[in-house]
Scaffold this active site. Structure first.
Site, PDB file in Angstrom:
ATOM      1  N   SER A 223       0.814  -0.931  -0.234  1.00 48.43           N
ATOM      2  CA  SER A 223      -0.064  -0.027   0.061  1.00 48.43           C
ATOM      3  C   SER A 223       0.870   1.425  -0.059  1.00 48.43           C
ATOM      4  O   SER A 223       1.801   1.243   0.807  1.00 48.43           O
ATOM      5  CB  SER A 223      -1.194   0.135   1.098  1.00 48.43           C
ATOM      6  OG  SER A 223      -0.382  -0.063   2.388  1.00 48.43           O
ATOM      7  N   ASP A 255      -6.144  -2.184   7.798  1.00 48.20           N
ATOM      8  CA  ASP A 255      -6.977  -3.302   8.184  1.00 48.20           C
ATOM      9  C   ASP A 255      -8.008  -3.275   7.267  1.00 48.20           C
ATOM     10  O   ASP A 255      -8.556  -4.396   6.911  1.00 48.20           O
ATOM     11  CB  ASP A 255      -7.476  -2.801   9.605  1.00 48.20           C
ATOM     12  CG  ASP A 255      -6.453  -2.607  10.572  1.00 48.20           C
ATOM     13  OD1 ASP A 255      -5.115  -3.301  10.145  1.00 48.20           O
ATOM     14  OD2 ASP A 255      -6.632  -1.801  11.453  1.00 48.20           O
TER      15      ASP A 255
END
Length: 313
Positions: A223, A255
């Protein structure tokens, strides 16, 4: 069923203050207390998306009872191992545009309690198709404990999505059995490899992900924050570009990305769809005040606007 593992859950307490005054009394009437921990953020987002999910891990004391009750209130299935010591608090003080955190180390889990959890985990594997492992280990656990969970899941042909860092991630990568997916952010990848990367030179990230260290891992999603992500699926690389959004609370977006991927995998989505749904879930979380929550309508809107391009080699 998706089983989410949280080995050091907490009560996340948020105190909003106009100004934090040092060495005196601060008062607020807007306290927020939620069941926290990276794995529980994953759990709630999968639940929001309509996935079949069960939360497991270790819980202790009055704090553990509060966490269990909070999950029960919203109808989330759970099967935690009880421990003697008290589960922790994680305190965030929101003041003058800043966030000051006070994080407790948490309980020490005994060898007997570790064994009890591992036996429960093996039972849950009989019902699971996907397992997510998120965050840190409570004190007492050996650093290779996640590696042990990955090995047990592999024996039952259950896919593991691992989102941890530091020594826990290193130990997982050293294991004979590999997780199905890992999701480091750029900083975590740099820490793991002892190497700096630039968004201007994505080919260097590609070369890093092709190292023997990552051999046997089906999916690696790195990411890149508002720059999206770079992903490796088997031998192919993908660049994921996301639209700009108004961010309300970015905490828990990583998450939520894991949650989106787990949900998409449970729905048998293809490669492009998996990358879109995981990034869409992360973006939707950043638009919510509450950590670890998404509006499925926002997820679908983002899904339509995310661009996935295969990188030609």
């Amino acid at each position: 069923m998706i089983v989410t593992v949280t080995m050091n859950p907490s009560i996340d307490i948020s105190y909003p203050l106009e100004t934090l005054k040092i060495d005196t009394v601060n008062r607020t009437n807007q306290v927020s207390k939620t069941a926290g921990g990276k794995g529980l953020n994953v759990t709630r987002v999968i639940h929001d998306l309509g996935g079949d999910v069960l939360a497991t891990g270790v819980l202790g004391g009055f704090h553990g009872a509060f966490i269990a009750e909070e999950l029960k209130k919203v109808g989330i299935k759970q099967d935690f191992t009880p421990i003697k010591e008290e589960s922790r608090d994680s305190i965030a003080i929101l003041h003058e545009g800043n966030q000051t955190e006070i994080l407790e180390a948490g309980p020490t889990v005994s060898a007997e309690e570790q064994t009890a959890f591992f036996e429960k985990f093996k039972e849950l594997l009989q019902k699971a198709t996907i397992v997510t492992i998120s965050g840190s280990l409570a004190k007492g656990f050996p650093q290779n404990f996640y590696q042990k969970l990955v090995h047990a899941a592999a024996e039952q042909e259950v896919k593991v999505l691992a989102d941890t860092s530091g020594e826990s991630l290193r130990q997982i990568l050293k294991g004979e059995q590999k997780p199905y997916l890992i999701k480091p952010n750029l900083e975590e990848l740099e820490d793991l490899l002892g190497q700096k990367f630039s968004l201007e030179k994505l080919e260097e990230i590609q070369a890093a992900l092709a190292q023997p260290l990552f051999e046997g891992i089906e999916w690696i999603v790195v990411s890149l924050g508002k720059a999206g992500a770079i992903a490796k699926h088997q031998d192919a690389f993908y660049r994921v570009t996301i639209p700009s959004i108004q961010v309300v609370n970015p905490v828990g977006s990583g998450d939520s990305t894991i949650a989106g991927f787990a949900y998409g995998l449970s729905q048998r989505m293809n490669t492009e769809e998996l990358l879109k749904i995981c990034m869409a879930a992360g973006m939707a979380n950043a638009q919510e005040k509450k950590t670890g929550h998404v509006d499925p309508i926002n997820v679908q809107q983002h899904f339509e606007n995310i661009e996935v391009k295969k990188i030609e080699q």
